[in-house]
Write an enzyme that holds these catalytic residues in place. Structure first.
Site, PDB file in Angstrom:
ATOM      1  N   GLY A  88      59.769  93.856  24.321  1.00  0.00           N
ATOM      2  CA  GLY A  88      59.074  94.459  25.469  1.00  0.00           C
ATOM      3  C   GLY A  88      59.838  94.327  26.772  1.00  0.00           C
ATOM      4  N   HIS A  95      66.131  87.970  32.521  1.00  0.00           N
ATOM      5  CA  HIS A  95      65.213  87.224  33.396  1.00  0.00           C
ATOM      6  C   HIS A  95      64.310  86.357  32.540  1.00  0.00           C
ATOM      7  CE1 HIS A  95      63.503  91.181  32.443  1.00  0.00           C
ATOM      8  NE2 HIS A  95      62.297  90.601  32.445  1.00  0.00           N
TER       9      HIS A  95
HETATM   10  P1  5GP Z   1      60.114  92.510  31.328  1.00  0.00           P
HETATM   11  O1  5GP Z   1      59.021  93.389  30.792  1.00  0.00           O
HETATM   12  O2  5GP Z   1      61.403  93.262  31.466  1.00  0.00           O
HETATM   13  O3  5GP Z   1      60.259  91.214  30.594  1.00  0.00           O
HETATM   14  O4  5GP Z   1      59.647  92.059  32.771  1.00  0.00           O
HETATM   15  C1  5GP Z   1      59.940  92.763  33.927  1.00  0.00           C
HETATM   16  C2  5GP Z   1      59.058  92.182  35.010  1.00  0.00           C
HETATM   17  O5  5GP Z   1      59.563  92.622  36.259  1.00  0.00           O
HETATM   18  C3  5GP Z   1      57.599  92.640  34.915  1.00  0.00           C
HETATM   19  O6  5GP Z   1      56.763  91.509  34.783  1.00  0.00           O
HETATM   20  C4  5GP Z   1      57.361  93.387  36.219  1.00  0.00           C
HETATM   21  O7  5GP Z   1      56.089  93.156  36.758  1.00  0.00           O
HETATM   22  C5  5GP Z   1      58.468  92.858  37.110  1.00  0.00           C
HETATM   23  N1  5GP Z   1      58.948  93.797  38.115  1.00  0.00           N
HETATM   24  C6  5GP Z   1      59.258  95.110  37.903  1.00  0.00           C
HETATM   25  N2  5GP Z   1      59.701  95.664  39.031  1.00  0.00           N
HETATM   26  C7  5GP Z   1      59.688  94.679  39.985  1.00  0.00           C
HETATM   27  C8  5GP Z   1      60.034  94.659  41.373  1.00  0.00           C
HETATM   28  O8  5GP Z   1      60.478  95.635  41.969  1.00  0.00           O
HETATM   29  N3  5GP Z   1      59.869  93.469  42.021  1.00  0.00           N
HETATM   30  C9  5GP Z   1      59.400  92.361  41.400  1.00  0.00           C
HETATM   31  N4  5GP Z   1      59.272  91.253  42.141  1.00  0.00           N
HETATM   32  N5  5GP Z   1      59.067  92.355  40.093  1.00  0.00           N
HETATM   33  C10 5GP Z   1      59.204  93.503  39.398  1.00  0.00           C
END
Ligand code: 5GP
Ligand code: ZN
Length: 118
Positions: A88, A95
């Site tokens: 996901g 990160h």
């Molecule tokens: P992933 O699904 O890739 O593990 O998590 C990506 C995370 O990045 C998500 O929890 C989402 O809410 C966060 N996110 C997406 N765009 C931004 C942004 O522009 N700023 C911040 N602070 N978080 C973001």
């Protein structure tokens, strides 16, 4: 340049919690727990598949410092890195989600019946 590289370069604002030469921690824009912080290496790495042990050593120390800073080290927290499609992963810059501040749920992660895989 990817979204998180733009945050590193301060081209996109973020609510930064902790920063050092190599790593950055900022609040997730869409928190899934009272504390939901993302930690990233400043140097772009696509995912956990590509990260080196050296970067992970620095990341470990950085996360340990962060959880003390936001005072969730003793109450507890979760460290998650989503990888690829099944994981996901939406942002293709490595990160770690640091989740805490309340008792976290631990539930089935897929609709597949885990018994089918025993
Ligand atoms: P992933 O699904 O890739 O593990 O998590 C990506 C995370 O990045 C998500 O929890 C989402 O809410 C966060 N996110 C997406 N765009 C931004 C942004 O522009 N700023 C911040 N602070 N978080 C973001
Ligand atoms: Zn990036």
């Amino acid at each position: 340049m990817c979204l998180f590289c733009k945050i590193v370069n301060k081209e996109i604002p973020a609510n930064i919690v902790l920063e050092n030469k190599n790593f950055l921690a900022f609040h997730d824009i869409n928190p899934k727990a009272p504390v939901h912080i993302l930690t990233i290496p400043k140097l772009h790495v696509d995912s956990f598949n590509e990260v080196t042990g050296e970067t992970m050593a620095g990341m470990t120390a950085f996360i340990q410092e962060l959880v003390k800073e936001v005072e969730i080290d003793t109450s507890g927290y979760r460290v998650i890195s989503n990888v690829g499609d099944n994981g996901g992963q939406e942002v293709k810059h490595l990160h770690f989600h640091i989740l805490g501040g309340a008792k976290l749920k631990w539930d089935h992660f897929s609709d597949a019946d885990p018994k089918d895989f025993l």
